[in-house]
Design an enzyme around this catalytic site. Structure first.
Site, PDB file in Angstrom:
ATOM      1  N   GLY A  10       0.837  -1.208   0.000  1.00 22.84           N
ATOM      2  CA  GLY A  10       0.000   0.000   0.000  1.00 22.84           C
ATOM      3  C   GLY A  10       0.864   1.246   0.000  1.00 22.84           C
ATOM      4  O   GLY A  10       1.872   1.299   0.693  1.00 22.84           O
ATOM      5  N   ARG A  71       0.659  -5.108  -5.056  1.00 16.98           N
ATOM      6  CA  ARG A  71       0.788  -6.087  -3.969  1.00 16.98           C
ATOM      7  C   ARG A  71       1.153  -7.440  -4.557  1.00 16.98           C
ATOM      8  O   ARG A  71       0.472  -8.432  -4.340  1.00 16.98           O
ATOM      9  CB  ARG A  71      -0.537  -6.172  -3.199  1.00 16.98           C
ATOM     10  CG  ARG A  71      -0.900  -4.899  -2.446  1.00 16.98           C
ATOM     11  CD  ARG A  71      -2.022  -5.160  -1.479  1.00 16.98           C
ATOM     12  NE  ARG A  71      -2.508  -3.977  -0.806  1.00 16.98           N
ATOM     13  CZ  ARG A  71      -1.921  -3.416   0.253  1.00 16.98           C
ATOM     14  NH1 ARG A  71      -0.811  -3.935   0.730  1.00 16.98           N
ATOM     15  NH2 ARG A  71      -2.433  -2.351   0.811  1.00 16.98           N
ATOM     16  N   ASP A 102       5.814  -5.020   5.779  1.00 15.51           N
ATOM     17  CA  ASP A 102       6.111  -6.414   6.111  1.00 15.51           C
ATOM     18  C   ASP A 102       6.144  -7.324   4.871  1.00 15.51           C
ATOM     19  O   ASP A 102       7.032  -8.168   4.741  1.00 15.51           O
ATOM     20  CB  ASP A 102       5.041  -6.888   7.102  1.00 15.51           C
ATOM     21  CG  ASP A 102       5.416  -8.200   7.749  1.00 15.51           C
ATOM     22  OD1 ASP A 102       6.472  -8.249   8.384  1.00 15.51           O
ATOM     23  OD2 ASP A 102       4.647  -9.164   7.602  1.00 15.51           O
ATOM     24  N   THR A 124       4.922   2.174   6.146  1.00 17.18           N
ATOM     25  CA  THR A 124       3.527   1.718   6.199  1.00 17.18           C
ATOM     26  C   THR A 124       2.726   2.612   7.143  1.00 17.18           C
ATOM     27  O   THR A 124       3.210   2.961   8.220  1.00 17.18           O
ATOM     28  CB  THR A 124       3.346   0.253   6.658  1.00 17.18           C
ATOM     29  OG1 THR A 124       1.952   0.032   6.946  1.00 17.18           O
ATOM     30  CG2 THR A 124       4.132  -0.111   7.898  1.00 17.18           C
ATOM     31  N   ASP A 126       0.357   1.629   8.705  1.00 15.41           N
ATOM     32  CA  ASP A 126      -0.096   0.789   9.820  1.00 15.41           C
ATOM     33  C   ASP A 126       0.870   0.846  11.018  1.00 15.41           C
ATOM     34  O   ASP A 126       0.484   0.482  12.124  1.00 15.41           O
ATOM     35  CB  ASP A 126      -0.234  -0.675   9.373  1.00 15.41           C
ATOM     36  CG  ASP A 126      -1.228  -0.847   8.236  1.00 15.41           C
ATOM     37  OD1 ASP A 126      -2.075   0.041   8.044  1.00 15.41           O
ATOM     38  OD2 ASP A 126      -1.147  -1.871   7.535  1.00 15.41           O
ATOM     39  N   ASP A 128       3.158  -1.113  11.787  1.00 16.49           N
ATOM     40  CA  ASP A 128       3.197  -2.430  12.439  1.00 16.49           C
ATOM     41  C   ASP A 128       4.470  -3.210  12.159  1.00 16.49           C
ATOM     42  O   ASP A 128       4.532  -4.423  12.398  1.00 16.49           O
ATOM     43  CB  ASP A 128       1.969  -3.253  11.998  1.00 16.49           C
ATOM     44  CG  ASP A 128       1.927  -3.461  10.491  1.00 16.49           C
ATOM     45  OD1 ASP A 128       2.791  -2.910   9.780  1.00 16.49           O
ATOM     46  OD2 ASP A 128       1.025  -4.164  10.022  1.00 16.49           O
ATOM     47  N   ARG A 161     -25.657  13.099  18.667  1.00 18.90           N
ATOM     48  CA  ARG A 161     -25.534  11.713  18.194  1.00 18.90           C
ATOM     49  C   ARG A 161     -24.261  11.062  18.720  1.00 18.90           C
ATOM     50  O   ARG A 161     -23.358  11.750  19.199  1.00 18.90           O
ATOM     51  CB  ARG A 161     -25.401  11.711  16.658  1.00 18.90           C
ATOM     52  CG  ARG A 161     -26.686  11.928  15.937  1.00 18.90           C
ATOM     53  CD  ARG A 161     -26.413  12.033  14.445  1.00 18.90           C
ATOM     54  NE  ARG A 161     -27.667  12.155  13.716  1.00 18.90           N
ATOM     55  CZ  ARG A 161     -27.802  12.773  12.557  1.00 18.90           C
ATOM     56  NH1 ARG A 161     -26.759  13.359  11.980  1.00 18.90           N
ATOM     57  NH2 ARG A 161     -28.962  12.812  11.961  1.00 18.90           N
ATOM     58  N   ARG A 170      -5.127  -2.651   9.575  1.00 15.38           N
ATOM     59  CA  ARG A 170      -5.058  -4.119   9.542  1.00 15.38           C
ATOM     60  C   ARG A 170      -5.049  -4.743  10.922  1.00 15.38           C
ATOM     61  O   ARG A 170      -5.792  -4.300  11.788  1.00 15.38           O
ATOM     62  CB  ARG A 170      -3.814  -4.534   8.768  1.00 15.38           C
ATOM     63  CG  ARG A 170      -4.175  -4.882   7.381  1.00 15.38           C
ATOM     64  CD  ARG A 170      -3.165  -5.688   6.680  1.00 15.38           C
ATOM     65  NE  ARG A 170      -3.585  -5.732   5.296  1.00 15.38           N
ATOM     66  CZ  ARG A 170      -2.813  -5.456   4.271  1.00 15.38           C
ATOM     67  NH1 ARG A 170      -1.558  -5.144   4.450  1.00 15.38           N
ATOM     68  NH2 ARG A 170      -3.292  -5.523   3.066  1.00 15.38           N
ATOM     69  N   GLN A 270      -6.944   8.396   4.253  1.00 18.38           N
ATOM     70  CA  GLN A 270      -5.797   8.342   5.177  1.00 18.38           C
ATOM     71  C   GLN A 270      -4.477   8.110   4.486  1.00 18.38           C
ATOM     72  O   GLN A 270      -3.426   8.260   5.067  1.00 18.38           O
ATOM     73  CB  GLN A 270      -5.948   7.124   6.097  1.00 18.38           C
ATOM     74  CG  GLN A 270      -6.879   7.254   7.208  1.00 18.38           C
ATOM     75  CD  GLN A 270      -7.310   5.861   7.656  1.00 18.38           C
ATOM     76  OE1 GLN A 270      -6.916   5.378   8.687  1.00 18.38           O
ATOM     77  NE2 GLN A 270      -8.111   5.207   6.838  1.00 18.38           N
ATOM     78  N   ARG A 271      -4.501   7.625   3.258  1.00 18.53           N
ATOM     79  CA  ARG A 271      -3.243   7.253   2.599  1.00 18.53           C
ATOM     80  C   ARG A 271      -2.760   8.298   1.602  1.00 18.53           C
ATOM     81  O   ARG A 271      -1.702   8.116   0.987  1.00 18.53           O
ATOM     82  CB  ARG A 271      -3.423   5.914   1.887  1.00 18.53           C
ATOM     83  CG  ARG A 271      -3.548   4.727   2.799  1.00 18.53           C
ATOM     84  CD  ARG A 271      -2.581   3.622   2.401  1.00 18.53           C
ATOM     85  NE  ARG A 271      -2.697   3.243   1.020  1.00 18.53           N
ATOM     86  CZ  ARG A 271      -3.282   2.115   0.583  1.00 18.53           C
ATOM     87  NH1 ARG A 271      -3.794   1.267   1.438  1.00 18.53           N
ATOM     88  NH2 ARG A 271      -3.309   1.837  -0.697  1.00 18.53           N
TER      89      ARG A 271
HETATM   90  O1  F6P Z   1      -1.352  -1.803   4.804  1.00 19.90           O
HETATM   91  C1  F6P Z   1      -1.840  -0.533   4.562  1.00 19.90           C
HETATM   92  C2  F6P Z   1      -3.315  -0.536   4.389  1.00 19.90           C
HETATM   93  O2  F6P Z   1      -3.756   0.790   4.210  1.00 19.90           O
HETATM   94  C3  F6P Z   1      -4.122  -1.208   5.500  1.00 19.90           C
HETATM   95  O3  F6P Z   1      -4.293  -0.381   6.612  1.00 19.90           O
HETATM   96  C4  F6P Z   1      -5.399  -1.552   4.776  1.00 19.90           C
HETATM   97  O4  F6P Z   1      -6.091  -2.621   5.362  1.00 19.90           O
HETATM   98  C5  F6P Z   1      -4.909  -1.919   3.411  1.00 19.90           C
HETATM   99  O5  F6P Z   1      -3.670  -1.265   3.225  1.00 19.90           O
HETATM  100  C6  F6P Z   1      -5.829  -1.558   2.278  1.00 19.90           C
HETATM  101  O6  F6P Z   1      -5.286  -2.057   1.116  1.00 19.90           O
HETATM  102  P1  F6P Z   1      -5.733  -1.640  -0.345  1.00 19.90           P
HETATM  103  O7  F6P Z   1      -5.205  -0.257  -0.609  1.00 19.90           O
HETATM  104  O8  F6P Z   1      -5.081  -2.660  -1.208  1.00 19.90           O
HETATM  105  O9  F6P Z   1      -7.212  -1.661  -0.367  1.00 19.90           O
END
Ligand code: F6P
Length: 338
Positions: A10, A71, A102, A124, A126, A128, A161, A170, A270-271
């Site tokens: 990702g 990926r 990873d 990443t 994440d 992680d 609310r 993940r 978020q990305r």
């Molecule tokens: O590993 C990064 C991440 O953004 C995770 O948090 C998420 O589950 C995954 O990639 C989403 O992957 P894709 O962009 O392939 O949908």
């Protein structure tokens, strides 16, 4: 030297600054830099282009990756590894920089055991990955998620609310944890802890009665107790975005508290976007370090953050063992449940 560079898994903000660090440092040694497109897929297919100063000088603030990503796992494709090795030879690449998490670095480690001269740069959102204090991409993601939570607070308060925000991450709850704490959520659910929904309903009702609204942050990876089959990628990860965690938790809260609930999934927002200053500096330093490591012959290793220093650690220390939220962090979350 001819140094190859690829970005896999990702994308996340900070990859471009890392590429910039690699290219600048390599140029300082008089090296040539070959950009492999789309991660390991590009090395299987031999997709590459040379990178020059002009390609990278203005990318410090640009999200995503100028090299594209995928990926792809060459070890899961028939003849994939042979093609990777063949293309490295064909492109006359002396050493390879793999920027990834990873999965990507797991492939790098396996290739290094086959004597491929490779070094890793950890990224990443994440956060992680073991072996490093932080990965770039994480800080930016959390900034974006906190901003989202603060926007949700305004509307939750106006409409009286409960609003549930789902964040990525993940199996690791770092993004949810930091978002929940920094954004002032009333309840945060992370995959490392089995959800105690009954306790959460009671707490949310109490909080709602006091201030008229409540916010919940939920990590996409929490266990819901249903074991339906899910689509998985070449690294064996379930596609969590389709799991519907946010909707599930939101409906559960509404049913059990009688309070009106809305759910929001921030997803890939978020990305994207410009990396934070922290991510830019960390990424650029890691990229520079990777090239230094190549020139010292430190292969099968990764540039890592330890305190405020960038050091070199074995790839083995980083992959195959996710860095999860530890119990001291879970205790901190408890403190915030007043
Ligand atoms: O590993 C990064 C991440 O953004 C995770 O948090 C998420 O589950 C995954 O990639 C989403 O992957 P894709 O962009 O392939 O949908």
């Amino acid at each position: 030297m001819r140094i190859g560079i690829l970005t896999g898994g990702g994308d996340c903000p900070g990859i471009n600054p890392a590429i910039k660090g690699v290219v600048y440092k390599a140029l300082s040694y008089g090296d040539e830099i070959v950009g492999i497109e789309e991660g390991w897929k590009g090395l299987i297919e031999g997709k590459s282009r040379n990178l020059s100063l002009g390609d990278v000088e203005d990318i410090i603030n640009v999200g995503g990756t100028i090299l594209f990503t995928s990926r792809t796992n060459p070890f899961k494709i028939e003849g994939g590894v042979e093609r990777v090795i063949g293309n490295l030879k064909k492109l006359k690449i002396d050493a390879l920089v793999a920027i990834g998490g990873d999965d990507t670095l797991g492939v790098a480690m396996r290739l290094s055991k086959l004597n491929i001269p490779v070094v890793g740069v950890p990224k990443t959102m994440d956060n992680d990955l073991s072996g490093t204090d932080f990965t770039f991409g994480f800080d930016t993601s959390v900034e974006v998620a906190v901003d989202a939570l603060e926007r949700l607070r305004d509307t939750a308060r106006s409409h009286k609310r409960i609003i549930v925000l789902e964040v990525m991450g993940r199996e690791a709850g770092w993004v949810a944890l930091y978002t929940g704490i920094a954004g002032g959520a009333d309840w945060t659910l992370v995959p490392e802890e089995k959800p105690d929904f009954e306790k959460m309903f009671v707490y949310l009702k109490k909080t709602y009665n006091r201030k008229g609204y409540a916010l919940v942050v939920v990590s996409e990876g929490i266990a819901l107790g249903n074991s339906e089959e899910r689509e998985i990628d070449q690294f064996g990860h379930a596609l969590l975005q389709r799991k519907g965690v946010c909707q599930f938790v939101g409906e559960l809260i509404e049913k059990n508290t009688g309070i009106s609930v809305r759910s929001a999934v921030i997803g890939h927002i978020q990305r994207g976007g410009p990396p934070t200053v922290f991510d830019r500096i960390l990424a650029l330093r890691a990229g520079v370090k990777a090239v230094e490591m190549i020139h010292k012959g430190e292969f099968g290793r990764m540039a890592a953050l330890a305190g405020n220093k960038i050091i070199s650690v074995p790839l083995e220390d980083a992959v195959g063992r996710l860095k999860l939220v530890s119990s001291d962090w879970l205790e901190l979350l408890e403190v915030l449940k007043a």
